[in-house]
Design a protein around this motif. Structure first.
Motif, PDB file in Angstrom:
ATOM      1  N   HIS A 232     101.719  40.303 111.406  1.00 15.42           N
ATOM      2  CA  HIS A 232     100.370  40.504 110.874  1.00 15.42           C
ATOM      3  C   HIS A 232      99.323  40.387 111.970  1.00 15.42           C
ATOM      4  O   HIS A 232      99.526  39.669 112.946  1.00 15.42           O
ATOM      5  CB  HIS A 232     100.067  39.448 109.800  1.00 15.42           C
ATOM      6  N   PRO A 233      98.181  41.040 111.765  1.00 20.36           N
ATOM      7  CA  PRO A 233      97.077  40.842 112.710  1.00 20.36           C
ATOM      8  C   PRO A 233      96.665  39.368 112.744  1.00 20.36           C
ATOM      9  O   PRO A 233      96.831  38.646 111.771  1.00 20.36           O
ATOM     10  CB  PRO A 233      95.943  41.700 112.133  1.00 20.36           C
ATOM     11  N   ARG A 234      96.139  38.951 113.871  1.00 20.81           N
ATOM     12  CA  ARG A 234      95.779  37.531 114.047  1.00 20.81           C
ATOM     13  C   ARG A 234      94.850  37.008 112.972  1.00 20.81           C
ATOM     14  O   ARG A 234      94.983  35.884 112.517  1.00 20.81           O
ATOM     15  CB  ARG A 234      95.115  37.321 115.412  1.00 20.81           C
ATOM     16  N   TYR A 235      93.876  37.830 112.551  1.00 19.46           N
ATOM     17  CA  TYR A 235      92.920  37.299 111.575  1.00 19.46           C
ATOM     18  C   TYR A 235      93.615  36.928 110.269  1.00 19.46           C
ATOM     19  O   TYR A 235      93.207  35.974 109.600  1.00 19.46           O
ATOM     20  CB  TYR A 235      91.752  38.263 111.338  1.00 19.46           C
ATOM     21  N   LEU A 236      94.684  37.642 109.909  1.00 13.94           N
ATOM     22  CA  LEU A 236      95.411  37.284 108.684  1.00 13.94           C
ATOM     23  C   LEU A 236      96.189  35.994 108.871  1.00 13.94           C
ATOM     24  O   LEU A 236      96.283  35.178 107.948  1.00 13.94           O
ATOM     25  CB  LEU A 236      96.358  38.410 108.268  1.00 13.94           C
ATOM     26  N   GLU A 237      96.774  35.810 110.062  1.00 10.64           N
ATOM     27  CA  GLU A 237      97.492  34.563 110.331  1.00 10.64           C
ATOM     28  C   GLU A 237      96.531  33.376 110.264  1.00 10.64           C
ATOM     29  O   GLU A 237      96.851  32.332 109.685  1.00 10.64           O
ATOM     30  CB  GLU A 237      98.165  34.601 111.706  1.00 10.64           C
ATOM     31  N   LEU A 238      95.358  33.532 110.859  1.00  8.59           N
ATOM     32  CA  LEU A 238      94.382  32.439 110.849  1.00  8.59           C
ATOM     33  C   LEU A 238      93.834  32.208 109.446  1.00  8.59           C
ATOM     34  O   LEU A 238      93.664  31.070 109.016  1.00  8.59           O
ATOM     35  CB  LEU A 238      93.247  32.748 111.823  1.00  8.59           C
ATOM     36  N   ASN A 239      93.564  33.286 108.740  1.00  5.82           N
ATOM     37  CA  ASN A 239      93.001  33.178 107.394  1.00  5.82           C
ATOM     38  C   ASN A 239      93.970  32.508 106.434  1.00  5.82           C
ATOM     39  O   ASN A 239      93.556  31.772 105.545  1.00  5.82           O
ATOM     40  CB  ASN A 239      92.624  34.578 106.887  1.00  5.82           C
ATOM     41  N   SER A 240      95.259  32.749 106.603  1.00  6.42           N
ATOM     42  CA  SER A 240      96.249  32.166 105.701  1.00  6.42           C
ATOM     43  C   SER A 240      96.526  30.696 106.028  1.00  6.42           C
ATOM     44  O   SER A 240      97.159  30.001 105.258  1.00  6.42           O
ATOM     45  CB  SER A 240      97.570  32.934 105.794  1.00  6.42           C
ATOM     46  N   ALA A 241      96.051  30.252 107.188  1.00  3.51           N
ATOM     47  CA  ALA A 241      96.254  28.879 107.672  1.00  3.51           C
ATOM     48  C   ALA A 241      97.732  28.571 107.908  1.00  3.51           C
ATOM     49  O   ALA A 241      98.120  27.427 108.020  1.00  3.51           O
ATOM     50  CB  ALA A 241      95.631  27.849 106.728  1.00  3.51           C
ATOM     51  N   ARG A 242      98.563  29.611 107.999  1.00  2.00           N
ATOM     52  CA  ARG A 242      99.980  29.400 108.292  1.00  2.00           C
ATOM     53  C   ARG A 242     100.172  28.662 109.601  1.00  2.00           C
ATOM     54  O   ARG A 242     101.110  27.902 109.766  1.00  2.00           O
ATOM     55  CB  ARG A 242     100.702  30.750 108.395  1.00  2.00           C
ATOM     56  N   VAL A 243      99.265  28.928 110.533  1.00  2.00           N
ATOM     57  CA  VAL A 243      99.341  28.307 111.859  1.00  2.00           C
ATOM     58  C   VAL A 243      99.334  26.790 111.745  1.00  2.00           C
ATOM     59  O   VAL A 243      99.933  26.093 112.552  1.00  2.00           O
ATOM     60  CB  VAL A 243      98.159  28.790 112.718  1.00  2.00           C
ATOM     61  N   LEU A 244      98.657  26.281 110.739  1.00  2.52           N
ATOM     62  CA  LEU A 244      98.517  24.836 110.574  1.00  2.52           C
ATOM     63  C   LEU A 244      99.653  24.202 109.782  1.00  2.52           C
ATOM     64  O   LEU A 244      99.770  22.985 109.754  1.00  2.52           O
ATOM     65  CB  LEU A 244      97.190  24.529 109.873  1.00  2.52           C
ATOM     66  N   ARG A 245     100.469  25.017 109.132  1.00  2.00           N
ATOM     67  CA  ARG A 245     101.546  24.474 108.303  1.00  2.00           C
ATOM     68  C   ARG A 245     102.718  24.015 109.152  1.00  2.00           C
ATOM     69  O   ARG A 245     103.208  24.767 109.978  1.00  2.00           O
ATOM     70  CB  ARG A 245     102.040  25.532 107.317  1.00  2.00           C
ATOM     71  N   PRO A 246     103.174  22.795 108.932  1.00  2.00           N
ATOM     72  CA  PRO A 246     104.361  22.333 109.662  1.00  2.00           C
ATOM     73  C   PRO A 246     105.545  23.244 109.322  1.00  2.00           C
ATOM     74  O   PRO A 246     105.722  23.635 108.180  1.00  2.00           O
ATOM     75  CB  PRO A 246     104.605  20.925 109.125  1.00  2.00           C
ATOM     76  N   GLY A 247     106.299  23.573 110.326  1.00  2.00           N
ATOM     77  CA  GLY A 247     107.488  24.364 110.070  1.00  2.00           C
ATOM     78  C   GLY A 247     107.309  25.864 110.153  1.00  2.00           C
ATOM     79  O   GLY A 247     108.279  26.597 110.043  1.00  2.00           O
ATOM     80  N   TRP A 248     106.077  26.352 110.324  1.00  2.00           N
ATOM     81  CA  TRP A 248     105.925  27.798 110.497  1.00  2.00           C
ATOM     82  C   TRP A 248     106.505  28.144 111.864  1.00  2.00           C
ATOM     83  O   TRP A 248     106.041  27.639 112.886  1.00  2.00           O
ATOM     84  CB  TRP A 248     104.456  28.224 110.395  1.00  2.00           C
ATOM     85  N   PRO A 249     107.541  28.977 111.910  1.00  2.00           N
ATOM     86  CA  PRO A 249     108.291  29.163 113.157  1.00  2.00           C
ATOM     87  C   PRO A 249     107.501  29.790 114.295  1.00  2.00           C
ATOM     88  O   PRO A 249     107.862  29.630 115.447  1.00  2.00           O
ATOM     89  CB  PRO A 249     109.466  30.064 112.733  1.00  2.00           C
ATOM     90  N   HIS A 250     106.427  30.486 113.985  1.00  2.34           N
ATOM     91  CA  HIS A 250     105.678  31.184 115.029  1.00  2.34           C
ATOM     92  C   HIS A 250     104.466  30.394 115.528  1.00  2.34           C
ATOM     93  O   HIS A 250     103.723  30.889 116.371  1.00  2.34           O
ATOM     94  CB  HIS A 250     105.184  32.541 114.520  1.00  2.34           C
ATOM     95  N   ALA A 251     104.258  29.194 115.006  1.00  2.00           N
ATOM     96  CA  ALA A 251     103.019  28.462 115.292  1.00  2.00           C
ATOM     97  C   ALA A 251     102.798  28.223 116.781  1.00  2.00           C
ATOM     98  O   ALA A 251     101.717  28.472 117.300  1.00  2.00           O
ATOM     99  CB  ALA A 251     102.989  27.143 114.528  1.00  2.00           C
TER     100      ALA A 251
END
Length: 60
Positions: A26-45
């Motif tokens: 996904h484009p970066r803005y979607l990754e940031l908007n979903s807050a996946r980056v902050l979730r423990p265990g997200w493999p791409h963080a």
């Protein structure tokens, strides 16, 4: 101050670098908007964060 598009003031590269560039599926803005980056265990963080940091460091 009136709104100006980044392209109009010479900052179009910012949109590519921080908004639309894809680090996974996904484009970066979607990754940031979903807050996946902050979730423990997200493999791409770590990779996502490292690439954003690298892009920031290579600012021209």
């Amino acid at each position: 101050m009136p709104f100006q598009y980044p392209e109009e003031i010479g900052y179009g590269y910012v949109i590519e670098r921080y908004v639309t560039r894809k680090d996974s599926d996904h484009p970066r803005y979607l990754e940031l908007n979903s807050a996946r980056v902050l979730r423990p265990g997200w493999p791409h963080a770590k990779r996502f964060a490292r690439r954003v940091i690298e892009d920031t460091a290579h600012h021209h």
